[in-house]
Design an enzyme around this catalytic site. Structure first.
Site, PDB file in Angstrom:
ATOM      1  N   HIS A  83     -78.658  -4.501  35.521  1.00 41.95           N
ATOM      2  CA  HIS A  83     -79.305  -5.773  35.833  1.00 41.95           C
ATOM      3  C   HIS A  83     -80.668  -5.838  35.167  1.00 41.95           C
ATOM      4  CE1 HIS A  83     -81.820  -3.955  39.077  1.00 41.95           C
ATOM      5  NE2 HIS A  83     -80.738  -3.261  39.394  1.00 41.95           N
ATOM      6  N   ASP A  85     -83.256  -7.847  36.293  1.00 38.16           N
ATOM      7  CA  ASP A  85     -84.351  -8.130  37.229  1.00 38.16           C
ATOM      8  C   ASP A  85     -84.807  -6.885  37.979  1.00 38.16           C
ATOM      9  OD1 ASP A  85     -81.734  -8.252  38.414  1.00 38.16           O
ATOM     10  OD2 ASP A  85     -82.565  -9.240  40.179  1.00 38.16           O
ATOM     11  N   ASP A 117     -84.820   1.679  38.076  1.00 42.48           N
ATOM     12  CA  ASP A 117     -83.931   0.670  38.665  1.00 42.48           C
ATOM     13  C   ASP A 117     -84.116  -0.651  37.941  1.00 42.48           C
ATOM     14  OD1 ASP A 117     -82.414  -0.936  40.324  1.00 42.48           O
ATOM     15  OD2 ASP A 117     -83.783  -0.852  42.014  1.00 42.48           O
ATOM     16  N   GLU A 152     -79.533  -9.421  40.522  1.00 41.22           N
ATOM     17  CA  GLU A 152     -78.983  -8.335  41.354  1.00 41.22           C
ATOM     18  C   GLU A 152     -79.843  -8.060  42.573  1.00 41.22           C
ATOM     19  OE1 GLU A 152     -78.182  -4.405  43.030  1.00 41.22           O
ATOM     20  OE2 GLU A 152     -80.061  -5.067  42.143  1.00 41.22           O
ATOM     21  N   GLU A 153     -81.170  -8.037  42.368  1.00 42.33           N
ATOM     22  CA  GLU A 153     -82.059  -7.629  43.459  1.00 42.33           C
ATOM     23  C   GLU A 153     -82.116  -8.655  44.587  1.00 42.33           C
ATOM     24  OE1 GLU A 153     -83.078  -4.793  43.885  1.00 42.33           O
ATOM     25  OE2 GLU A 153     -83.503  -3.779  41.993  1.00 42.33           O
ATOM     26  N   GLU A 180     -75.134   0.922  37.835  1.00 38.86           N
ATOM     27  CA  GLU A 180     -76.235   1.807  38.187  1.00 38.86           C
ATOM     28  C   GLU A 180     -75.900   2.743  39.338  1.00 38.86           C
ATOM     29  OE1 GLU A 180     -79.545  -0.125  40.245  1.00 38.86           O
ATOM     30  OE2 GLU A 180     -78.258  -1.853  40.530  1.00 38.86           O
ATOM     31  N   HIS A 390     -87.808   0.979  43.947  1.00 34.59           N
ATOM     32  CA  HIS A 390     -88.462   0.044  44.883  1.00 34.59           C
ATOM     33  C   HIS A 390     -89.784   0.594  45.430  1.00 34.59           C
ATOM     34  CE1 HIS A 390     -84.652  -2.551  45.841  1.00 34.59           C
ATOM     35  NE2 HIS A 390     -84.615  -2.059  44.612  1.00 34.59           N
TER      36      HIS A 390
END
Ligand SMILES: CSCC[C@H](NC=O)C(=O)O
Ligand SMILES: [Zn+2]
Ligand SMILES: [Zn+2]
Length: 426
Positions: A83, A85, A117, A152-153, A180, A390
């Site tokens: 992804h 984002d 990520d 995605e997030e 991922e 994150h």
């Protein structure tokens, strides 16, 4: 001349500087710069002669699909997904700015939101293809697709979910997907055959509003606090199972409070002598594909938000729980899945070792390809790396690990190594 040499230095890119370039594009929510990221990926892919296809399932959320055509297009193809984002970053809490992609020369750590990520894999896929082409003159038998998806997030509904439901997706004839995974603190790579499923649950309490001095049963905040206590106890018991080694982290149900809301606001605080008539709390709940969602729902209704205590609840399911045949969203990691031994062999051919396949504690777009019945493994080749997704100071530890990961991806694309096409899937 010195001048000439300097020019060359500034125009020469390496896998690390290309990774840094991608990381410097701010694709964090709430305003991810998708177009710059896609332009960058497209410019990289042109050097590799990949074909590009741009989708807009939502007008402001482009999805890029690159294709490396195989010599036998009738075989099921492979998709390498990442992804674009990222989650937001709080710059003041970082050691180096989150979009600087600064590389600490002494440690080799690269600081950037998205480093783990999951911009690492997005570029490792391309770097692997670059090496396969330039050093091995390799041509795949199966067609290989590489997707760069938005959204995605925040759930993936305008990204991967829309993509898997499109006609074009059906036409890809996919046999296998890599998406991922998560970093490994040890020396072995981790691989994920399922995700936990997320529910966002709001628990609401109603109660009689009363004077702040009054002790009575069934006030809204008191009702909510009783629920919070019950849920916290369940949460502790689940965590105890993990601590005692009786369950894996992803085998248990996680129940985490994410907000509390109650009180009657004033311009600079809350009314302090009134017990309010409403209160609510939000929870992030995750459970593995082996958990019975109906039992969990019953627990919420009977124990966590019982109507007998003036409680109600609302569950927002964030995606599918079953595939199109009604099976739990799990990819087999045994001989029933012909892709599994090839994948394992590929990692080993690159000199890597896999730890026992796991269920991912969080959730990825892999649930959408699994829903379509396509075997999907979560795999981000990061070993000896602190898990920082994150987190503040999301660093890629370190550049050498990144470069080694490229080799693993290369073998994965090639389908198991063995020095050639034989034995692999390509
Ligand atoms: C709730 S669907 C959003 C998916 C998100 N993915 C990564 O962190 C997650 O929360 O796991
Ligand atoms: Zn991710
Ligand atoms: Zn994430």
């Amino acid at each position: 001349t010195a001048h000439h040499q300097q020019d060359q230095e500034t125009t020469t890119t390496t896998p690390i500087t290309r990774f840094q370039q991608y990381l410097r594009i701010n694709t964090a929510h709430p305003n991810p710069d998708y177009s710059s990221a896609i332009s960058f990926i497209q410019s990289q892919s042109q050097l590799l002669n990949l074909t590009a296809h741009l989708f807009h399932f939502s007008p402001s959320k482009p999805l890029l699909l690159l294709t490396w055509p195989g010599s036998n297009p009738s075989l099921p193809s492979i998709l390498l997904n990442s992804h674009i984002d990222s989650v937001p970053a709080e710059p003041s809490k970082w050691l180096h700015p989150p979009f600087s992609a600064l590389r600490d020369p002494s440690s080799g750590h690269i600081y950037a939101r998205g480093a783990q990520d999951d911009k690492c894999i997005g570029l490792q896929y391309l770097e692997a293809i670059r090496v396969l082409q330039s050093q091995f003159n390799y041509k795949p038998t199966r067609t290989i697709h590489i997707s760069y998806v938005p959204d995605e997030e925040v759930g993936g509904f305008d990204g991967m979910m829309a993509f898997v439901r499109s006609k074009e997706f059906e036409g890809l004839n996919l046999g296998f997907v890599l998406d991922e995974g998560q970093a490994s603190v040890g020396d072995e790579y981790r691989v994920f055959y399922a995700d936990r499923s997320p529910w966002h649950v709001v628990v609401r309490a109603m109660g009689t509003p009363r004077h702040g001095s009054w002790m009575f049963d069934g006030g809204a905040v008191e009702n909510l606090m009783r629920s919070v206590e019950v849920m916290s106890r369940f949460r502790e018991n689940q965590l105890d199972l993990v601590k005692a080694g009786l369950a894996g982290y992803s085998d248990v149900v996680s129940v985490n409070p994410v907000y509390l809301k109650a009180g009657i606001p004033t311009p600079n605080g809350f009314v302090m002598n009134m017990q309010p008539s409403e209160a609510e709390a939000g929870f992030d709940i995750r459970f593995s594909p082996t958990t019975d969602p109906d039992l969990l729902k019953k627990k919420i209704a009977d124990e966590w938000a019982p109507a007998s205590r003036n409680m109600s609840f609302e569950i927002t399911e964030k995606g599918p729980l079953r595939d199109y045949l009604g099976r739990p969203l799990m990819t087999a990691t045994g001989n029933s899945n012909p892709w599994w031994p090839i994948f394992k062999q590929a990692v080993e051919a690159a000199g890597g070792k896999l730890s026992k396949p796991e269920i991912l504690a969080s959730t990825t777009d892999a649930r959408f390809t699994r829903q379509m019945g396509i075997p999907t493994l979560g795999f981000s080749p990061m070993k000896n790396t602190t898990i920082l997704l994150h987190d503040h100071n999301e660093v890629f530890l370190k550049d050498t690990v990144y470069l080694e990961g490229i080799k693993v991806v290369m073998m994965a694309i090639e389908g198991g190594g063995a020095g050639g096409v034989a034995g692999g899937w390509c």
